[in-house]
Design a protein around this motif. Structure first.
Motif, mmCIF file in Angstrom:
data_model
loop_
_atom_site.group_PDB
_atom_site.id
_atom_site.type_symbol
_atom_site.label_atom_id
_atom_site.label_comp_id
_atom_site.label_asym_id
_atom_site.label_seq_id
_atom_site.Cartn_x
_atom_site.Cartn_y
_atom_site.Cartn_z
ATOM 1 N N LEU A 112 7.091 32.352 21.644
ATOM 2 C CA LEU A 112 8.147 31.559 21.006
ATOM 3 C C LEU A 112 8.948 30.771 22.043
ATOM 4 N N TYR A 113 9.151 31.371 23.217
ATOM 5 C CA TYR A 113 9.828 30.656 24.305
ATOM 6 C C TYR A 113 9.013 29.429 24.708
ATOM 7 N N ASP A 114 7.703 29.619 24.892
ATOM 8 C CA ASP A 114 6.831 28.506 25.289
ATOM 9 C C ASP A 114 6.806 27.416 24.222
ATOM 10 N N ALA A 115 6.791 27.841 22.940
ATOM 11 C CA ALA A 115 6.787 26.872 21.843
ATOM 12 C C ALA A 115 8.098 26.085 21.812
ATOM 13 N N LYS A 116 9.196 26.792 22.055
ATOM 14 C CA LYS A 116 10.506 26.120 22.109
ATOM 15 C C LYS A 116 10.534 25.096 23.245
ATOM 16 N N GLN A 117 10.010 25.488 24.411
ATOM 17 C CA GLN A 117 9.968 24.556 25.545
ATOM 18 C C GLN A 117 9.103 23.337 25.224
ATOM 19 N N ALA A 118 8.031 23.541 24.446
ATOM 20 C CA ALA A 118 7.161 22.426 24.052
ATOM 21 C C ALA A 118 7.931 21.442 23.162
ATOM 22 N N VAL A 119 8.756 21.976 22.244
ATOM 23 C CA VAL A 119 9.591 21.113 21.396
ATOM 24 C C VAL A 119 10.542 20.298 22.261
ATOM 25 N N LEU A 120 11.230 20.969 23.189
ATOM 26 C CA LEU A 120 12.207 20.281 24.044
ATOM 27 C C LEU A 120 11.540 19.226 24.914
ATOM 28 N N SER A 121 10.337 19.547 25.419
ATOM 29 C CA SER A 121 9.598 18.583 26.249
ATOM 30 C C SER A 121 9.230 17.338 25.437
ATOM 31 N N LEU A 122 8.746 17.548 24.214
ATOM 32 C CA LEU A 122 8.388 16.413 23.346
ATOM 33 C C LEU A 122 9.633 15.580 23.017
ATOM 34 N N HIS A 123 10.747 16.258 22.776
ATOM 35 C CA HIS A 123 11.990 15.548 22.465
ATOM 36 C C HIS A 123 12.456 14.719 23.664
ATOM 37 N N GLU A 124 12.431 15.357 24.842
ATOM 38 C CA GLU A 124 12.963 14.692 26.039
ATOM 39 C C GLU A 124 12.103 13.527 26.506
ATOM 40 N N THR A 125 10.820 13.557 26.137
ATOM 41 C CA THR A 125 9.942 12.444 26.535
ATOM 42 C C THR A 125 9.855 11.383 25.434
ATOM 43 N N GLY A 126 10.817 11.416 24.495
ATOM 44 C CA GLY A 126 10.913 10.366 23.486
ATOM 45 C C GLY A 126 9.859 10.461 22.404
ATOM 46 N N TYR A 127 9.816 11.597 21.718
ATOM 47 C CA TYR A 127 8.789 11.821 20.692
ATOM 48 C C TYR A 127 8.801 10.722 19.626
ATOM 49 N N LYS A 128 7.647 10.193 19.353
ATOM 50 C CA LYS A 128 7.471 9.205 18.283
ATOM 51 C C LYS A 128 6.636 9.846 17.182
ATOM 52 N N PRO A 129 7.160 9.829 15.940
ATOM 53 C CA PRO A 129 6.388 10.453 14.855
ATOM 54 C C PRO A 129 5.066 9.741 14.621
ATOM 55 N N ARG A 130 4.120 10.471 14.064
ATOM 56 C CA ARG A 130 2.809 9.889 13.787
ATOM 57 C C ARG A 130 2.919 8.746 12.776
#
Length: 794
Positions: A683-701
């Protein structure tokens, strides 16, 4: 000292040595596997004209062990490809290669003199600063380093893996008086974060922690079985899941481990202790007779149990003859089944005045007292002892957690009445008003240590959802799922229905979670800490509606499920799925549309609906097909038919990965998706994945049309299925399911290469699903799975 382990060497290629090498290869560490040089040629080597000087012969033992990894069950490798990371060699020609190795693990025969000889050679060739460890299960690590160089001693410790290394969580680390504190902390962190283990620091005593207490417990159980005239089967019926222990209970566990191995471990303590403890560790006469007869358990075909046809028979220890397996059924065993929670079940059992209660009390009380007597000798705190037993022996509760659950004050009173001696530190503890080993306050767990409660220290990467809910509560919940705040702007959707099966309650919470996250959060994790991530849709509900001809209701459920999956896919914030364990059918369908999948290394993933006479109904066919297409290189022509064939084969054969690495090979995961080796960090790794996607400017599909193989492709897809039907390999109903599945994947009656909308594919899928669910033979398959837990061929 090394900063990171880039390459390792394992000395000794037996089952344990090769298993450790496989685990290292699974996490991407190239490993040298060395063993002794054979002294004789095999007949095959003689026929080939080889001599004892040929490298093929000299490396034979380790090379054979490497090849055996492909056939072992359970599989030591998470992917067969990992075999390429293991290099064979021998202990005479290849020791110079240790100069390039960061960690050397000794796994040779359990003999102190042999180990010392090996380490003398290693000391000559190892590079300064490299870590050296022994996987001994009980020999003194202090004694092993006598006469070694100062740098060797500073970088040496015990690293006791449990077998099989891929699956068992416990790693006992045993420092010596010379071990550098930085080496110790590095190996603890490396063990948890890279090897994915639960690490416990143990003291250099016989059999360390888990084997010392576990072996004592097994021998106490044997003693009570003989004293109380219980049968092998009766003991196993109450010492397994009923008390929070593995299904293999006591004697089935011994059969799996092997009687010879167990006796070796028990004798190791027997030879080093005195008095009453020595008496317990003496092997009963009937077991010595079993050893003489070669009745070692699973590896020899018989032990405490033997299989005759379909019947499993149990051994009578008095006559050494086999008879029907018995079960112990008493008022307390029946009452415990009504109780909720393991602690309540245990209380109902251990204080009961019947045969089950007496047996369990006579096992529990000496094991709890023994654990308390060894506190300070085998480990510095009770947490380490509890964790060792949970991670090494699969106990749900460690000894001190068990003691709390049955009531410390009440149990000690009963022990005193029976004339048992209570360790001084426990008497002192109770006298000073401390009535439990653990307590919880504000979501933090504390344990008793030297007159005070101290906080239990956990790796910061471990997120405990039970404690999180106590600290923060929930944003919203219903019977099937809860939405929680993970902190740092990340929300978590937790499934908690029975078996985490997907029904309307979970679908409603998915819709709410996506809407809430889009308004207020950086992203969403879909994960939980149940036994499995999700075993699929609620099959019982589907069958009940189908048998009542409520096709309209089912059509609504399927449509809502499909739309919820589209919400996950097109959420304006990143959604990360965190699967683990069984992730089947609908569980896989929840993961496939996520922006990212962060899977536990032990994730068993697949679309298995054909096994119950259906096809995936939540968009799984479409998403797996699209995932295959997205993994094709951009700008390179490829055969669309081959993609459709692969997806059809994967779903039609209900292929399930045996690891997350294999899930990647089946395209359930792609190469951007992550794998967490330590399931506790998922869950920690999954949370970090969310934050990484957010911080790199996630664009929805963005919705795109999907190219399909159409009518001609449909005919190609059916060729194999029709051939199998003609040959008698599949039934008429299997063929009907295959036709429905092929039609969905092909995209219906359109020309080859037509680009179609996702909703069109979902409509095809829904129609196929609903037509199959109405079929009597599919309903029979569903019913059989619910009743028997295995698929029906009809």
């Amino acid at each position: 000292m090394v900063q990171f382990i880039k390459k390792a060497a394992v000395l000794g290629s037996g089952v344990m040595g090769s298993g450790i090498a496989a685990h290292l290869a699974n996490i991407g560490i190239p490993t040298l596997l060395l063993d002794i040089v054979p002294r004789e040629l095999t007949e095959e080597e003689k026929r080939k004209g080889l001599t004892l000087e040929d490298s093929q012969v000299r490396n034979r033992i380790s090379q054979t062990s490497i090849q055996k990894l492909l056939k072992q069950k359970p599989a030591p490798l998470t992917s067969k490809k990992n075999l390429a990371l293991i290099e064979s060699g021998n202990l005479e020609d290849d020791l110079h290669k240790l100069q390039n190795v960061d960690w050397v693990i000794e796994v040779v025969v359990e003999n102190l003199q042999v180990k010392k000889q090996v380490f003398e050679k290693v000391d000559k060739y190892r590079k300064p600063g490299s870590i050296i460890s022994s996987n001994t299960s009980g020999i003194s690590v202090e004694a092993m380093v006598e006469g070694r160089s100062e740098d060797f001693k500073k970088h040496f410790l015990g690293t006791h893996f449990f077998n099989p290394p891929r699956y068992l969580k416990l790693l006992e680390i045993i420092p010596t008086q010379y071990t550098d504190s930085h080496v110790l902390s590095f190996m603890k962190e490396f063990g948890e974060d890279v090897l994915g283990k639960g690490v416990v620091l143990a003291k250099d005593t016989p059999n360390f922690i888990a084997n010392r207490i576990g072996t004592y417990g097994l021998l106490i159980t044997l003693r009570e079985m003989l004293n109380g005239c219980y049968s092998v089967g009766e003991v196993d019926s109450v010492t397994g899941p009923l008390i929070g222990r593995p299904k293999s209970a006591t004697f089935r566990t011994l059969d799996i481990v092997g009687l010879d191995t167990f006796v070796h471990v028990a004798n190791n303590v027997y030879e080093q202790v005195t008095g009453e403890e020595k008496e317990v560790f003496e092997i009963p006469a009937f077991m010595k007779e079993m050893l003489n007869k070669g009745w070692l358990g699973s590896k020899s075909g018989q032990g405490f149990f033997i299989k005759k046809g379909k019947e499993i028979l149990e051994l009578d220890p008095n006559t050494l003859e086999y008879g029907p397996r018995k079960k112990l059924k008493t008022p307390s065993t029946e009452l415990s089944k009504q109780e909720k929670g393991l602690a309540s079940k245990m209380k109902a059992l251990v204080y009961a005045n019947d045969r089950a209660g007496q047996l369990l009390w006579n096992i529990f009380s000496p094991v709890l007292l023994y654990s308390a007597e060894l506190f300070g000798t085998i480990a510095d705190d009770i947490v380490s002892i509890d964790r060792a037993m949970k991670w090494g022996f699969g106990w749900e509760m460690g000894p001190f957690e068990t003691w709390d659950s049955i009531g410390l004050v009440k149990s000690v009173q009963k022990m005193k009445e029976e004339g048992k001696s209570i360790p001084n530190w426990i008497s002192e503890m109770l006298k000073n008003g401390f009535t439990s080993f653990y307590k919880e306050e504000n979501g933090q767990t504390y344990f008793y240590q030297n007159g005070n409660y101290q906080p239990v220290v956990v790796n910061p990467k471990v997120i405990n959802l039970k404690q999180l809910k106590k600290q923060k509560g929930v944003i919203k919940k219903n019977s099937g799922a809860s939405l929680l705040d993970l902190g740092d702007g990340v929300a978590l959707l937790e499934f908690h229905s029975q078996n985490n099966a997907i029904g309307l309650d979970i679908i409603q919470m998915i819709n709410f979670a996506v809407e809430e996250v889009e308004k207020r959060y950086k992203g969403l994790v879909i994960g939980n800490q149940g036994k499995n991530f999700c075993v699929g849709a609620n099959l019982a509900m589907i069958l009940m509606e189908a048998q009542d001809d409520n096709i309209y209701e089912l059509e609504m459920v399927v449509r809502q499920f499909q739309q919820a999956m589209l919400k996950i896919k097109y959420c304006t914030k990143p959604v990360v799925a965190a699967p683990f364990g069984m992730t089947l059918g609908g569980g896989t369908e929840v993961c496939l549309p996520a922006a990212h999948i962060q899977a536990s290394a032990e994730t068993y993933m697949g679309l298995v609906e054909v096994g119950v006479g259906l096809i995936p109904g939540g968009g799984g066919n479409k998403e797996l097909y699209i995932k295959h297409l997205e993994n094709m290189p951009t700008g390179v022509e490829f055969d669309l038919q081959k993609v459709a064939n692969k997806v059809f084969e994967t779903i039609a054969m209900a292929k399930v990965s045996t690891s997350s690495e294999e899930a990647r090979e089946l395209n359930h995961l792609d190469f951007a998706d992550g794998i967490s080796v330590n399931g506790d960090h998922l869950l920690y790794d999954a949370k970090q994945a969310v934050l990484s996607l957010h911080e790199t400017g996630y664009k929805p599909r963005v919705r795109r049309k999907v190219p399909v193989v159409g009518e001609t492709g449909y005919a190609v897809l059916l060729l194999g299925a029709e051939a199998m039907y003609a040959s008698g390999y599949i039934s008429e109903h299997d063929l009907k399911i295959a036709k429905k599945l092929a039609y969905v994947i092909a995209g219906g009656k359109v020309p080859y290469g037509t680009e179609v909308d996702e909703q069109y594919l979902l409509e095809l899928e829904k129609e196929a699903f609903l037509s199959l669910v109405a079929e009597p033979k599919s309903q029979q398959r569903m019913q059989h799975m619910l009743l028997k837990g295995k698929p029906l061929r009809n």
